[in-house]
Scaffold this motif. Structure first.
Motif, PDB file in Angstrom:
ATOM      1  N   SER A  16      65.834  59.399  38.917  1.00 42.82           N
ATOM      2  CA  SER A  16      65.739  58.356  39.937  1.00 42.82           C
ATOM      3  C   SER A  16      64.604  58.699  40.881  1.00 42.82           C
ATOM      4  O   SER A  16      64.201  59.860  41.003  1.00 42.82           O
ATOM      5  CB  SER A  16      67.059  58.217  40.701  1.00 42.82           C
ATOM      6  OG  SER A  16      67.391  59.424  41.336  1.00 42.82           O
ATOM      7  N   ALA A  33      71.621  51.673  44.916  1.00 48.38           N
ATOM      8  CA  ALA A  33      71.299  52.603  43.825  1.00 48.38           C
ATOM      9  C   ALA A  33      72.476  52.733  42.866  1.00 48.38           C
ATOM     10  O   ALA A  33      72.294  52.782  41.648  1.00 48.38           O
ATOM     11  CB  ALA A  33      70.908  53.964  44.387  1.00 48.38           C
ATOM     12  N   MET A  63      72.318  51.717  38.995  1.00 46.68           N
ATOM     13  CA  MET A  63      72.623  52.681  37.935  1.00 46.68           C
ATOM     14  C   MET A  63      73.666  52.116  36.992  1.00 46.68           C
ATOM     15  O   MET A  63      73.559  52.290  35.770  1.00 46.68           O
ATOM     16  CB  MET A  63      73.098  54.004  38.545  1.00 46.68           C
ATOM     17  CG  MET A  63      73.263  55.104  37.527  1.00 46.68           C
ATOM     18  SD  MET A  63      71.683  55.551  36.785  1.00 46.68           S
ATOM     19  CE  MET A  63      72.187  55.853  35.112  1.00 46.68           C
ATOM     20  N   ILE A  91      65.155  53.620  38.714  1.00 45.00           N
ATOM     21  CA  ILE A  91      65.929  54.457  37.797  1.00 45.00           C
ATOM     22  C   ILE A  91      65.222  54.368  36.454  1.00 45.00           C
ATOM     23  O   ILE A  91      64.941  53.270  35.965  1.00 45.00           O
ATOM     24  CB  ILE A  91      67.381  53.969  37.686  1.00 45.00           C
ATOM     25  CG1 ILE A  91      68.078  54.115  39.043  1.00 45.00           C
ATOM     26  CG2 ILE A  91      68.122  54.741  36.600  1.00 45.00           C
ATOM     27  CD1 ILE A  91      69.403  53.429  39.129  1.00 45.00           C
TER      28      ILE A  91
END
Length: 147
Positions: free
Chosen positions: A93, A128, A132, A108
């Motif tokens: 990341s 985030a 993900m 990512i």
């Protein structure tokens, strides 16, 4: 390589994961990648959504990964420069260094057997996590065919 499967999977996944209205990602790229192929062969963009990537610029990004510069250099995708913040077995990341957005931007990057997958998102920790999860969902689908 099962192109029909990849494109069908991409189209279905992208329609629910990429966009501006509550979707976890603002953009994504799928780049053909052969880590053992000759360096004179350019990687090609297999799919992209939310961004118009320049194939020549992406070649620098692929070289960045191929030569394992994750801890020593930053990378550029589109107008943004990223610095790697976390490295794992087959993914890493990064955070955008030149963003004007108060919550920031991130990336990512996941390497599969045949592709480099890049997921771009706006925001911080919560964003985030959602990014993900979306990235993992797509990569899991590729993994079903060993791609």
């Amino acid at each position: 390589m099962d192109w029909a499967f990849v494109h069908k999977t991409w189209d279905k996944w992208a329609s629910t994961s990429i966009g501006s209205s509550g979707q976890p990602l603002k953009a994504a790229l799928l780049i053909n990648y052969d880590p053992y192929g000759p360096s004179r062969l350019l990687s090609t963009i297999a799919a992209q959504e939310g961004i118009k990537a320049n194939p020549i610029e992406l070649n620098h990004f692929v070289d960045y990964i191929k030569h394992n510069r994750l801890q020593t250099e930053s990378f550029i995708i589109g107008p943004n420069q990223y610095l790697v913040t976390s490295i794992h077995e087959n993914w890493f990341s990064a955070r955008c260094m030149n963003t004007s957005k108060p919550a920031g931007e991130g990336a990512i990057v996941v390497q599969t057997a045949a592709y480099i997958f890049v997921a771009l998102y706006d925001g911080s920790i919560g964003s985030a996590s959602r990014a993900m999860a979306a990235a993992d969902q797509f990569v899991w689908q590729l993994g079903r065919k060993n791609l």
